[in-house]
Motif scaffolding. Structure first.
Motif, PDB file in Angstrom:
ATOM      1  N   ALA A   1       1.089  -1.782   0.113  1.00 37.08           N
ATOM      2  CA  ALA A   1      -0.063  -0.403   0.082  1.00 37.08           C
ATOM      3  C   ALA A   1       1.008   1.465   0.331  1.00 37.08           C
ATOM      4  CB  ALA A   1      -0.700   0.123   1.134  1.00 37.08           C
ATOM      5  N   MET A   2       1.647   1.112   0.837  1.00 34.96           N
ATOM      6  CA  MET A   2       2.828   2.539   0.597  1.00 34.96           C
ATOM      7  C   MET A   2       3.493   2.531  -0.897  1.00 34.96           C
ATOM      8  SD  MET A   2       5.825   2.880   3.356  1.00 34.96           S
ATOM      9  CE  MET A   2       6.663   1.682   2.212  1.00 34.96           C
ATOM     10  N   LEU A   3       3.727   1.763  -0.885  1.00 32.17           N
ATOM     11  CA  LEU A   3       4.120   1.686  -2.547  1.00 32.17           C
ATOM     12  C   LEU A   3       3.795   2.511  -3.287  1.00 32.17           C
ATOM     13  CD1 LEU A   3       6.525  -1.250  -2.993  1.00 32.17           C
ATOM     14  CD2 LEU A   3       7.314   0.934  -2.149  1.00 32.17           C
TER      15      LEU A   3
ATOM     16  N   LEU B   1       1.502   6.412  -6.809  1.00 30.66           N
ATOM     17  CA  LEU B   1       0.134   7.121  -6.940  1.00 30.66           C
ATOM     18  C   LEU B   1       1.152   9.067  -7.487  1.00 30.66           C
ATOM     19  CD1 LEU B   1      -2.876   5.789  -4.932  1.00 30.66           C
ATOM     20  CD2 LEU B   1      -2.939   6.116  -7.833  1.00 30.66           C
ATOM     21  N   GLY B   2       1.914   9.229  -5.658  1.00 33.91           N
ATOM     22  CA  GLY B   2       2.016  10.578  -5.282  1.00 33.91           C
ATOM     23  C   GLY B   2       2.330  10.890  -6.728  1.00 33.91           C
TER      24      GLY B   2
ATOM     25  N   ARG C   1      10.106   7.192 -17.077  1.00 33.98           N
ATOM     26  CA  ARG C   1      11.166   6.554 -15.991  1.00 33.98           C
ATOM     27  C   ARG C   1      10.791   6.007 -14.927  1.00 33.98           C
ATOM     28  NH1 ARG C   1      14.934   9.300 -19.725  1.00 33.98           N
ATOM     29  NH2 ARG C   1      15.303  10.866 -17.709  1.00 33.98           N
ATOM     30  N   LEU C   2      10.076   7.863 -14.181  1.00 37.63           N
ATOM     31  CA  LEU C   2      10.330   7.231 -12.334  1.00 37.63           C
ATOM     32  C   LEU C   2       9.535   6.582 -12.501  1.00 37.63           C
ATOM     33  CD1 LEU C   2      11.229   8.410  -9.467  1.00 37.63           C
ATOM     34  CD2 LEU C   2       9.259  10.269  -9.789  1.00 37.63           C
ATOM     35  N   LEU C   3       8.000   6.559 -12.594  1.00 37.44           N
ATOM     36  CA  LEU C   3       6.715   5.756 -12.789  1.00 37.44           C
ATOM     37  C   LEU C   3       7.150   4.067 -13.428  1.00 37.44           C
ATOM     38  CD1 LEU C   3       3.874   7.826 -14.346  1.00 37.44           C
ATOM     39  CD2 LEU C   3       4.609   7.172 -12.248  1.00 37.44           C
ATOM     40  N   PHE C   4       7.979   3.626 -14.311  1.00 39.53           N
ATOM     41  CA  PHE C   4       8.482   2.892 -14.275  1.00 39.53           C
ATOM     42  C   PHE C   4       9.376   2.207 -13.529  1.00 39.53           C
ATOM     43  CE2 PHE C   4      11.689  -0.076 -16.202  1.00 39.53           C
ATOM     44  CZ  PHE C   4      10.385  -1.174 -16.947  1.00 39.53           C
ATOM     45  N   GLY C   5       9.879   2.699 -12.881  1.00 42.73           N
ATOM     46  CA  GLY C   5      10.645   2.207 -11.463  1.00 42.73           C
ATOM     47  C   GLY C   5      10.419   2.382 -10.519  1.00 42.73           C
TER      48      GLY C   5
ATOM     49  N   ALA D   1       7.072   1.299 -10.218  1.00 45.16           N
ATOM     50  CA  ALA D   1       5.830   0.067 -10.431  1.00 45.16           C
ATOM     51  C   ALA D   1       6.864  -1.233 -10.808  1.00 45.16           C
ATOM     52  CB  ALA D   1       5.151   0.474 -11.873  1.00 45.16           C
ATOM     53  N   LEU D   2       7.818  -1.161 -11.507  1.00 39.62           N
ATOM     54  CA  LEU D   2       8.482  -2.644 -10.983  1.00 39.62           C
ATOM     55  C   LEU D   2       9.177  -2.914  -9.583  1.00 39.62           C
ATOM     56  CD1 LEU D   2      10.284  -4.818 -13.002  1.00 39.62           C
ATOM     57  CD2 LEU D   2      12.457  -3.253 -13.110  1.00 39.62           C
ATOM     58  N   THR D   3       9.761  -1.894  -8.878  1.00 45.87           N
ATOM     59  CA  THR D   3       9.369  -1.700  -7.515  1.00 45.87           C
ATOM     60  C   THR D   3       8.276  -1.920  -6.502  1.00 45.87           C
ATOM     61  OG1 THR D   3      10.787   0.510  -7.169  1.00 45.87           O
ATOM     62  CG2 THR D   3      10.456  -0.363  -5.090  1.00 45.87           C
ATOM     63  N   VAL D   4       7.568  -2.099  -7.158  1.00 51.20           N
ATOM     64  CA  VAL D   4       6.023  -2.484  -6.095  1.00 51.20           C
ATOM     65  C   VAL D   4       5.306  -3.754  -6.753  1.00 51.20           C
ATOM     66  CG1 VAL D   4       3.640  -2.549  -6.335  1.00 51.20           C
ATOM     67  CG2 VAL D   4       4.679  -0.170  -6.210  1.00 51.20           C
ATOM     68  N   GLU D   5       6.422  -4.243  -7.648  1.00 50.85           N
ATOM     69  CA  GLU D   5       6.091  -5.444  -8.710  1.00 50.85           C
ATOM     70  C   GLU D   5       6.918  -6.612  -7.334  1.00 50.85           C
ATOM     71  OE1 GLU D   5       3.528  -7.368  -9.973  1.00 50.85           O
ATOM     72  OE2 GLU D   5       2.629  -5.309 -10.185  1.00 50.85           O
ATOM     73  N   ILE D   6       7.881  -5.752  -7.463  1.00 45.76           N
ATOM     74  CA  ILE D   6       9.234  -7.152  -7.228  1.00 45.76           C
ATOM     75  C   ILE D   6       9.118  -7.019  -5.712  1.00 45.76           C
ATOM     76  CG2 ILE D   6      11.778  -7.285  -6.857  1.00 45.76           C
ATOM     77  CD1 ILE D   6      12.261  -5.614  -9.688  1.00 45.76           C
TER      78      ILE D   6
END
Length: 664
Positions: free
Chosen positions: A27-29, A34-35, A216-220, A222-227
């Motif tokens: 949820a935090m990620l 979202l932020g 790039r920021l959103l991709f990073g 999102a990738l952090t959330v998934e991993i």
């Protein structure tokens, strides 16, 4: 070191907290994502607003220039006023630019300037934030420089327009002077257009750069959330799976009888607690099995200590268990007889040509022979035949009817009887001697039955205690079938306790050998006091018609006689009708005749004799509790005093129990 501590902490927290922790991190990620998304959208929207504002600024500037040129041609004051109206847009932006460049700007004044520049209210805050936060960015900084230069040039339109306005309104205005002023305006307009183009181009470049950074920021993120989600889910599921596999493998080992394989406790969460509890349960189960085996060995030891051959068979006549005396008497080994038909040991016919077939194992036949010795011919393994005396003792169990047969070789007795028939007084003395020996053996057998029944209580208490422990600690933790098995075991143990107690009571009847004077009225008062609770609960009315004083009787047995008969009358009451019990006595032919009449459910005529047989029940335990031994007690007590007992009854009306006791 911190990483190891955090890992250990995560393993030991409860599964619920693991899930809360995982969901919280996710949820935090997601909130961070979202932020970033909201920030990106707002920033891009602000850039778009600046582009739109530049369009409004440029259009207003061009319109104002057109009106000024038109005014130079028409000399119409309305055109000049229109010029001033259009100039309010760039001058509003000019006002905002001056305010934002201050060290401590007045944001409300800056917002008002943007509104005068015809920018939308919803875009004003974003435009100010973009200017304040990103003025150091190369693209924004360059755009602000272009805006500042263009703004400085645009403000010069006003003094030039004032000069044009004065020239046109002067009495002797000169077209040559007007043309010179217009030439200044054209030169100024060319410079402004250059800065306008630079401002638009710079903002476009900045917008594309910002869009690339945001993506790039959103991709990073999102990738952090998934991993992170996958890592946490894998860690939690792997920990649960490993713990459950340990319990499963240990359970499989226990199912095969191997109690050495313990479930490894990998964590302190619910799975770890379950593994600990399972290990404790396995240890307790192992101890319980050992206790049961010890009890079984003790029971077999009791059987082996019996003076006679003991054979336990089922209702079909199949041998279930024998003792050493049986092996010695018949010459077979235990493993040769288990599961075989009892008629391997006993012939198809009695010694008097009375058939010995499977009808002997019917309930009715067994009850007729219960406690009565039956003579039969036995066959040893070597083919020799010998006369035998058999006593049958049936017992209802959960697995069905089991019959205990005590078999005694009466060859000597038969030989003695033959000698007595052939001899006279001398042999008669031997008969008495042999008879005394047989009576002594009978007493030994009676004592064995008492000791066996008494000692059976110890392993039964052990079994009952361990099963109660299993029920207390593990009800609901195993499956529903296991809970049902535990309940069945407890119920069977309770019934066995009652049965053994009743057998002990039955065996004790008559042990008191001293006759005493017994006041039956006092005895009845003691019985009613003992039964006061059940009498009041059932609103029972007791009518005492006056009872005698017996000169020679056993007080304890007389009290038990009245207690059993009164309790029976209350137990077998009719639903919805308060019990009424009338107790009377009268003298008749040297005996006291007693009657106990009730208004209960009554008994059918075909069952009147059967109810006095031990363990006989006319109703299911779900309807009426009891072991079926109470009236057998009564019969034994009455016959012990030299009397008799019987009953008359009408179903749904009531029953009257009669018994006689000698006056002396």
């Amino acid at each position: 070191m911190k990483k190891i501590s955090l890992t250990r902490w995560f393993q030991n927290v409860s599964i619920a907290r693991k899930l809360y922790f995982t969901v919280g991190i996710m949820a935090m990620l997601i909130l961070v994502e979202l932020g970033v998304l909201i920030f990106s959208i707002n920033t891009l929207s602000s850039v778009r607003a600046y582009v739109g504002g530049e369009g409004l600024w440029s259009k207003a500037q061009k319109d104002a220039l057109g009106q000024l040129i038109k005014y130079a041609r028409t000399h119409n004051e309305a055109d000049y006023q229109q010029f001033l109206t259009f100039m309010k847009v760039p001058m509003g932006d000019h006002k905002t630019l001056l305010e934002l460049n201050k060290k401590h700007p007045d944001l409300e004044a800056a917002k008002e300037g943007f509104r005068e520049g015809r920018n939308h209210d919803n875009d004003v805050d974003g435009m100010i934030n973009l200017f304040s936060r990103f003025h150091a960015n190369s693209y924004i900084s360059k755009a602000i420089v272009a805006w500042t230069n263009a703004d400085r040039l645009v403000t010069q339109f006003l003094p030039i327009s004032d000069e044009l306005h004065r020239e046109i309104n002067s009495p002797g205005h000169s077209q040559e002077n007007i043309n010179k002023i217009l030439a200044q305006i054209d030169a100024l307009n060319e410079k402004v257009t250059k800065y306008e183009d630079e401002f638009s181009y710079t903002l476009g470049e900045g917008s594309r750069w910002l869009e690339s950074v945001v993506l790039r920021l959103l991709f990073g993120v999102a990738l952090t959330v998934e991993i992170t989600g996958l890592a946490l889910a894998f860690t939690v599921s792997r920990g649960i799976q490993k713990g459950l596999n340990e319990i499963l493998m240990s359970a499989q080992s226990v199912g095969k009888g191997d109690f050495n394989r313990k479930a490894k406790v990998l964590s302190k969460d619910e799975i770890g607690i379950l593994a600990n509890n399972f290990n404790q349960m396995a240890e307790e189960l192992q101890r319980s099995i050992r206790k049961i085996e010890q009890a079984h060995q003790k029971f077999e030891g009791l059987l082996d200590s019996a003076p006679d051959a003991i054979v336990i068979v089922n209702a079909a006549g199949k041998i279930q268990l024998i003792n050493h005396q049986c092996e010695h008497l018949f010459g077979y080994k235990k493993e040769e007889l288990i599961g075989k038909d009892i008629f391997l040991l006993l012939p198809e016919r009695f010694a008097g040509n009375e058939p010995l077939n499977k009808h002997i194992f019917s309930t009715e036949a067994l009850m007729r022979r219960n406690g009565v010795a039956v003579e039969a011919a036995g066959f040893r393994q070597n083919g020799n035949q010998f006369p035998a005396e058999i006593s049958f003792s049936p017992m209802e169990t959960r697995e069905g009817l089991l019959i205990t047969a005590a078999i005694r070789d009466i060859s000597e007795k038969k030989e003695l009887e033959k000698e007595i028939r052939e001899a006279n007084i001398t042999l008669e003395r031997k008969v008495r001697q042999r008879t005394a020996e047989l009576e002594s053996k009978n007493k030994e057998l009676e004592q064995f039955a008492y000791v066996a029944s008494h000692d059976l209580q110890e392993p039964l208490r052990t079994i009952s205690g361990f099963v109660e422990l299993l029920k207390k600690q593990y009800r609901g933790r195993l499956d529903e079938t296991a809970d049902t098995y535990i309940d069945f075991t407890i119920q069977a143990s309770d019934r066995m306790k009652v049965l053994i107690k009743d057998l002990l009571d039955y065996s004790r009847i008559g042990r008191e050998k001293v006759f005493r004077e017994v006041d039956c009225n006092s005895v009845l008062s003691e019985v009613l006091a003992d039964l006061d609770k059940i009498i009041k609960e059932n609103n029972t009315a007791i009518i005492n018609g006056g009872l005698p004083v017996l000169r020679n009787a056993f007080p304890t047995e007389i009290k038990l006689l009245f207690q059993n008969l009164v309790t029976n009358s209350i137990k077998f009451r009719q639903p919805g009708i308060n019990p009424e019990i009338a107790i009377n006595a009268w003298r008749e032919n040297g005996h006291w005749c007693f009657s106990i009449r009730d208004n209960g459910i009554g008994i059918e005529n075909k069952h009147l004799e059967r109810i006095f047989i031990i363990f006989q029940r006319l109703h299911n335990r779900s309807q009426y509790e009891g072991s079926g031994i109470g009236l057998a007690h009564c019969k034994k007590i009455v016959e012990l005093h030299g009397g008799r007992i019987w009953v008359t009854s009408t179903p749904a009306v009531g029953s009257t129990f009669f018994f006689t006791l000698p006056d002396n």
